[in-house]
Scaffold this motif. Structure first.
Motif, mmCIF file in Angstrom:
data_model
loop_
_atom_site.group_PDB
_atom_site.id
_atom_site.type_symbol
_atom_site.label_atom_id
_atom_site.label_comp_id
_atom_site.label_asym_id
_atom_site.label_seq_id
_atom_site.Cartn_x
_atom_site.Cartn_y
_atom_site.Cartn_z
ATOM 1 N N ARG A 156 0.834 -1.211 0.000
ATOM 2 C CA ARG A 156 0.000 0.000 0.000
ATOM 3 C C ARG A 156 0.868 1.261 0.000
ATOM 4 N NH1 ARG A 156 -4.284 -1.625 4.804
ATOM 5 N NH2 ARG A 156 -5.327 -3.306 3.675
ATOM 6 N N ARG A 157 1.871 1.270 0.852
ATOM 7 C CA ARG A 157 2.757 2.450 0.940
ATOM 8 C C ARG A 157 3.518 2.643 -0.371
ATOM 9 N NH1 ARG A 157 3.281 4.698 5.936
ATOM 10 N NH2 ARG A 157 1.194 5.479 5.711
ATOM 11 N N HIS A 158 3.930 1.508 -0.965
ATOM 12 C CA HIS A 158 4.666 1.539 -2.230
ATOM 13 C C HIS A 158 3.798 2.198 -3.313
ATOM 14 C CE1 HIS A 158 7.542 0.206 -5.177
ATOM 15 N NE2 HIS A 158 6.689 -0.573 -5.800
ATOM 16 N N ALA A 159 2.557 1.738 -3.418
ATOM 17 C CA ALA A 159 1.643 2.293 -4.423
ATOM 18 C C ALA A 159 1.439 3.788 -4.174
ATOM 19 C CB ALA A 159 0.307 1.551 -4.373
ATOM 20 N N GLU A 160 1.305 4.145 -2.913
ATOM 21 C CA GLU A 160 1.080 5.555 -2.555
ATOM 22 C C GLU A 160 2.277 6.421 -2.962
ATOM 23 O OE1 GLU A 160 0.295 6.032 1.652
ATOM 24 O OE2 GLU A 160 0.855 8.139 1.572
ATOM 25 N N GLN A 161 3.478 5.924 -2.671
ATOM 26 C CA GLN A 161 4.672 6.709 -2.982
ATOM 27 C C GLN A 161 4.863 6.850 -4.492
ATOM 28 O OE1 GLN A 161 7.917 5.134 -0.591
ATOM 29 N NE2 GLN A 161 7.191 6.300 1.142
ATOM 30 N N LEU A 162 4.601 5.765 -5.225
ATOM 31 C CA LEU A 162 4.736 5.847 -6.685
ATOM 32 C C LEU A 162 3.722 6.847 -7.241
ATOM 33 C CD1 LEU A 162 5.251 2.104 -7.726
ATOM 34 C CD2 LEU A 162 6.990 3.881 -7.462
ATOM 35 N N GLN A 163 2.532 6.790 -6.686
ATOM 36 C CA GLN A 163 1.474 7.690 -7.161
ATOM 37 C C GLN A 163 1.835 9.156 -6.896
ATOM 38 O OE1 GLN A 163 -1.989 8.502 -5.219
ATOM 39 N NE2 GLN A 163 -2.790 9.335 -7.138
ATOM 40 N N LYS A 164 2.569 9.391 -5.799
ATOM 41 C CA LYS A 164 2.989 10.763 -5.472
ATOM 42 C C LYS A 164 4.231 11.165 -6.251
ATOM 43 C CE LYS A 164 1.597 11.170 -0.589
ATOM 44 N NZ LYS A 164 2.175 11.008 0.772
ATOM 45 N N GLY A 165 4.752 10.237 -7.087
ATOM 46 C CA GLY A 165 5.951 10.543 -7.862
ATOM 47 C C GLY A 165 7.225 10.420 -7.035
ATOM 48 N N MET A 166 7.111 9.745 -5.861
ATOM 49 C CA MET A 166 8.291 9.572 -5.015
ATOM 50 C C MET A 166 9.002 8.274 -5.417
ATOM 51 S SD MET A 166 6.491 10.514 -1.361
ATOM 52 C CE MET A 166 7.836 10.165 -0.229
ATOM 53 N N GLN A 167 10.294 8.186 -5.082
ATOM 54 C CA GLN A 167 11.028 6.948 -5.321
ATOM 55 C C GLN A 167 10.543 5.920 -4.317
ATOM 56 O OE1 GLN A 167 15.213 7.073 -5.432
ATOM 57 N NE2 GLN A 167 15.041 7.405 -7.628
ATOM 58 N N SER A 168 10.486 4.646 -4.731
ATOM 59 C CA SER A 168 10.022 3.638 -3.797
ATOM 60 C C SER A 168 10.575 2.267 -4.153
ATOM 61 C CB SER A 168 8.492 3.611 -3.805
ATOM 62 O OG SER A 168 8.015 2.812 -2.770
ATOM 63 N N ASP A 169 11.046 1.555 -3.141
ATOM 64 C CA ASP A 169 11.563 0.209 -3.334
ATOM 65 C C ASP A 169 10.776 -0.683 -2.367
ATOM 66 O OD1 ASP A 169 13.032 -2.131 -2.616
ATOM 67 O OD2 ASP A 169 14.817 -1.280 -3.555
ATOM 68 N N LEU A 170 9.993 -1.612 -2.931
ATOM 69 C CA LEU A 170 9.056 -2.402 -2.123
ATOM 70 C C LEU A 170 9.759 -3.203 -1.024
ATOM 71 C CD1 LEU A 170 6.164 -3.390 -1.607
ATOM 72 C CD2 LEU A 170 6.501 -5.099 -3.384
ATOM 73 N N THR A 171 10.875 -3.846 -1.364
ATOM 74 C CA THR A 171 11.582 -4.684 -0.376
ATOM 75 C C THR A 171 12.111 -3.828 0.777
ATOM 76 O OG1 THR A 171 12.270 -5.976 -2.273
ATOM 77 C CG2 THR A 171 13.330 -6.503 -0.188
#
Ligand SMILES: Nc1ncnc2c1ncn2[C@@H]1O[C@H](COP(=O)(O)OP(=O)(O)O)[C@@H](O)[C@H]1O
Ligand SMILES: Nc1ccn([C@@H]2O[C@H](COP(=O)(O)OP(=O)(O)O)[C@@H](O)[C@H]2O)c(=O)n1
Length: 226
Positions: A156-171
């Motif tokens: 959920r946090r990963h999807a949120e960060q990607l949606q905000k245009g932030m960098q995100s690494d799921l692991t």
């Protein structure tokens, strides 16, 4: 007459507390209070001052000097520290990775809890955090403990960060969330814990709307018989 209750929502990172609390508050015409934003704002200021988050006296001094405001505008929480808008800054990685350290100190928690109790003294609030049902509002009319698997919360946090245009690494996110939960659960003062009289809701397989309707159903049903 319908009384204006206080509703406590606790749970680990990414369980959906703030999303659900905000919607529940809007449905009931209550005020949403994001206590995590208060610890985040303090951590932001600690970073600005280049203070040591592990130094309780230094952090306490900063908390006592700073002017913190939480405002709702168009359904979103805006956070101001000493007149500066820090709404986005407090969600950045530097703050997220240190917040559990500033939140660990007993004297910091006692100041925060005092402020939070005052915000809720007239009732009509939905407050979310880690110790709302256990320490801030032990007499809240409703206590919910939202949970979900750490995999789902990280997703959920990963999807949120990607949606905000932030960098995100799921692991990495999953490791960070699990570590923050560990520190929050192991601290001595008011650790992250379900209050004995809170209802635990596993939201892993539920949509946001399903969680909101479920909680709203309980609040409305119980209030009708008060
Ligand atoms: N039940 C749910 N199903 C899917 N996504 C959810 C659910 N609850 C929350 N989310 C999403 O997960 C993310 C984290 O939710 P948030 O409310 O910030 O959690 P918390 O306040 O517990 O850390 C947000 O992007 C939110 O939209
Ligand atoms: N009532 C609270 C709220 C937050 N916190 C601390 O503040 C951090 C950030 O809270 P948050 O609710 O903004 O975190 P997320 O669940 O949104 O990631 C938590 O990890 C805790 O360390 C706390 O100790 N007590």
């Amino acid at each position: 007459m319908m009384t204006r209750a206080n509703i406590a929502i606790d749970g680990p990172a990414g369980a959906g507390k703030s999303t659900v609390a905000k919607k529940l508050a809007a449905e009931l015409g209550y005020t949403y209070i994001d206590t995590g934003a208060m610890y985040r704002a303090l951590t932001w200021k600690v970073l600005q001052e280049q203070a040591d988050p592990e130094n309780e006296s230094a952090v306490l001094h900063i908390l006592q000097q700073m002017h913190l405001e939480l405002d709702m505008k168009n359904g979103n929480v805006f956070v101001t520290v000493d007149e500066k808008d820090v709404t986005d800054a407090i969600r950045q990685q530097d703050v997220t990775s240190l917040v559990s350290f500033t939140a660990r100190h007993a004297r910091i928690r006692s100041e925060m809890v005092e402020k939070q109790k005052k915000l809720a003294e007239k009732g009509g609030t939905v407050m979310d955090g880690r110790d709302i049902g256990t320490a801030v509002l032990p007499d809240a009319s409703f206590k919910f403990f939202l949970n979900a698997t750490v995999e789902e919360r990280a997703k959920r946090r990963h999807a949120e960060q990607l949606q905000k245009g932030m960098q995100s690494d799921l692991t990495q996110l999953q490791t960070e969330i699990a570590e923050r939960d560990r520190i929050d659960s192991e601290r001595e003062t008011a650790p992250l814990k379900k209050a004995d009289d809170a209802l635990e809701v596993d939201t892993t397989a539920m949509t946001i709307d399903e969680v909101v309707s479920f909680l709203l159903g309980i609040v409305r049903e119980v209030k009708r018989y008060e």
